[in-house]
Design an enzyme around this catalytic site. Structure first.
Site, PDB file in Angstrom:
ATOM      1  N   ASP A 121     -29.274 -10.314 -15.781  1.00 46.43           N
ATOM      2  CA  ASP A 121     -29.362 -10.597 -14.332  1.00 46.43           C
ATOM      3  C   ASP A 121     -28.178  -9.863 -13.838  1.00 46.43           C
ATOM      4  OD1 ASP A 121     -31.150 -12.781 -12.291  1.00 46.43           O
ATOM      5  OD2 ASP A 121     -29.088 -11.906 -11.549  1.00 46.43           O
ATOM      6  N   ILE A 122     -28.231  -9.441 -12.486  1.00 52.10           N
ATOM      7  CA  ILE A 122     -27.059  -8.701 -12.142  1.00 52.10           C
ATOM      8  C   ILE A 122     -26.041  -9.671 -11.275  1.00 52.10           C
ATOM      9  CG2 ILE A 122     -28.051  -8.272  -9.679  1.00 52.10           C
ATOM     10  CD1 ILE A 122     -27.069  -5.441  -9.825  1.00 52.10           C
TER      11      ILE A 122
ATOM     12  N   ASN B 288     -39.075 -19.144 -10.887  1.00 52.42           N
ATOM     13  CA  ASN B 288     -39.105 -19.547  -9.228  1.00 52.42           C
ATOM     14  C   ASN B 288     -40.463 -18.723  -8.896  1.00 52.42           C
ATOM     15  OD1 ASN B 288     -36.654 -20.783  -9.437  1.00 52.42           O
ATOM     16  ND2 ASN B 288     -35.422 -18.783  -9.243  1.00 52.42           N
TER      17      ASN B 288
ATOM     18  N   GLY C 246     -37.780 -20.534  -4.433  1.00 51.47           N
ATOM     19  CA  GLY C 246     -36.738 -19.760  -4.307  1.00 51.47           C
ATOM     20  C   GLY C 246     -36.772 -18.202  -4.807  1.00 51.47           C
TER      21      GLY C 246
ATOM     22  N   HIS D  89     -41.319 -12.832 -12.891  1.00 53.22           N
ATOM     23  CA  HIS D  89     -39.919 -12.755 -13.990  1.00 53.22           C
ATOM     24  C   HIS D  89     -39.629 -14.251 -14.579  1.00 53.22           C
ATOM     25  CE1 HIS D  89     -38.674 -13.126  -9.973  1.00 53.22           C
ATOM     26  NE2 HIS D  89     -37.763 -13.674 -10.190  1.00 53.22           N
TER      27      HIS D  89
ATOM     28  N   HIS E 185     -36.671 -16.313 -16.072  1.00 49.52           N
ATOM     29  CA  HIS E 185     -35.230 -16.455 -16.193  1.00 49.52           C
ATOM     30  C   HIS E 185     -34.830 -16.977 -17.543  1.00 49.52           C
ATOM     31  CE1 HIS E 185     -33.780 -15.689 -12.057  1.00 49.52           C
ATOM     32  NE2 HIS E 185     -35.156 -16.105 -11.631  1.00 49.52           N
TER      33      HIS E 185
HETATM   34  P1  5GP Z   1     -35.429 -14.940  -8.077  1.00 50.44           P
HETATM   35  O1  5GP Z   1     -34.747 -15.523  -7.145  1.00 50.44           O
HETATM   36  O2  5GP Z   1     -36.633 -14.042  -7.578  1.00 50.44           O
HETATM   37  O3  5GP Z   1     -35.873 -16.077  -9.166  1.00 50.44           O
HETATM   38  O4  5GP Z   1     -34.655 -14.071  -9.236  1.00 50.44           O
HETATM   39  C1  5GP Z   1     -34.497 -12.952  -9.001  1.00 50.44           C
HETATM   40  C2  5GP Z   1     -33.268 -12.556  -9.634  1.00 50.44           C
HETATM   41  O5  5GP Z   1     -33.040 -11.010  -9.899  1.00 50.44           O
HETATM   42  C3  5GP Z   1     -31.812 -12.854  -9.283  1.00 50.44           C
HETATM   43  O6  5GP Z   1     -31.402 -13.792 -10.047  1.00 50.44           O
HETATM   44  C4  5GP Z   1     -31.174 -11.748  -8.869  1.00 50.44           C
HETATM   45  O7  5GP Z   1     -29.557 -11.897  -9.197  1.00 50.44           O
HETATM   46  C5  5GP Z   1     -31.700 -10.593  -9.892  1.00 50.44           C
HETATM   47  N1  5GP Z   1     -31.825  -9.318  -9.341  1.00 50.44           N
HETATM   48  C6  5GP Z   1     -32.080  -8.627  -8.021  1.00 50.44           C
HETATM   49  N2  5GP Z   1     -31.837  -7.522  -7.886  1.00 50.44           N
HETATM   50  C7  5GP Z   1     -31.355  -6.989  -9.295  1.00 50.44           C
HETATM   51  C8  5GP Z   1     -31.066  -5.853  -9.766  1.00 50.44           C
HETATM   52  O8  5GP Z   1     -31.226  -4.909  -9.151  1.00 50.44           O
HETATM   53  N3  5GP Z   1     -30.663  -5.824 -11.076  1.00 50.44           N
HETATM   54  C9  5GP Z   1     -30.474  -6.878 -11.724  1.00 50.44           C
HETATM   55  N4  5GP Z   1     -30.400  -6.880 -13.175  1.00 50.44           N
HETATM   56  N5  5GP Z   1     -31.047  -8.193 -11.344  1.00 50.44           N
HETATM   57  C10 5GP Z   1     -31.315  -8.106  -9.936  1.00 50.44           C
END
Ligand code: 5GP
Length: 115
Positions: free
Chosen positions: A31-32, A88, A94, A101, A103
């Site tokens: 994760d970034i 999520n 969230g 995906h 986590h």
């Molecule tokens: P969500 O909030 O949808 O459950 O999780 C999305 C996740 O994707 C977040 O934790 C966010 O930091 C990660 N994320 C968003 N854009 C990028 C990206 O360009 N590269 C990577 N490696 N992670 C990303």
């Protein structure tokens, strides 16, 4: 046609990611914006917007994704101390990227309940 999600662009190699696992069905990358010392995202290569988009046809795929998560938890030394798998979903869940995906979070003690 809707715009590609950021995760589809990672699958297609259009933007870089720190990939830790790759096979014909899924991809895993860091994760970034990590929320724990180890924070890996495991995603299907198939475009599925969220768990709400899963169908009977995805039964084996979901099993595969979970077994990859377990493999990564072992590879990254999380299995013994414990870890959390988070999916999520939707606005209240969230979710910010509309590509399914998982986590994988570990490397520290995690709080419960989540916010
Ligand atoms: P969500 O909030 O949808 O459950 O999780 C999305 C996740 O994707 C977040 O934790 C966010 O930091 C990660 N994320 C968003 N854009 C990028 C990206 O360009 N590269 C990577 N490696 N992670 C990303």
């Amino acid at each position: 046609m809707p715009d590609k999600t950021i995760f589809k662009r990672i699958i297609d190699g259009e933007i870089p990611a720190d990939v830790v696992y790759d096979d014909e069905l899924c991809l895993a990358f860091r994760d970034i914006n990590p929320q724990a010392p180890t924070h890996i995202l495991v995603i299907p290569k198939k475009e599925i917007a969220s768990v709400n988009g899963l169908t009977d046809a995805d039964q084996a795929l979901v099993g595969h994704l979970y077994l990859v998560i377990v493999r990564l938890a072992k590879d990254y030394d999380l299995a013994a101390t414990g870890y959390r798998v988070v999916v999520n979903t939707g606005t209240h869940g969230g979710q910010t990227v509309d590509h399914l995906h998982f986590h994988l979070l570990g490397g520290r003690s995690l709080q419960w309940p989540p916010g």
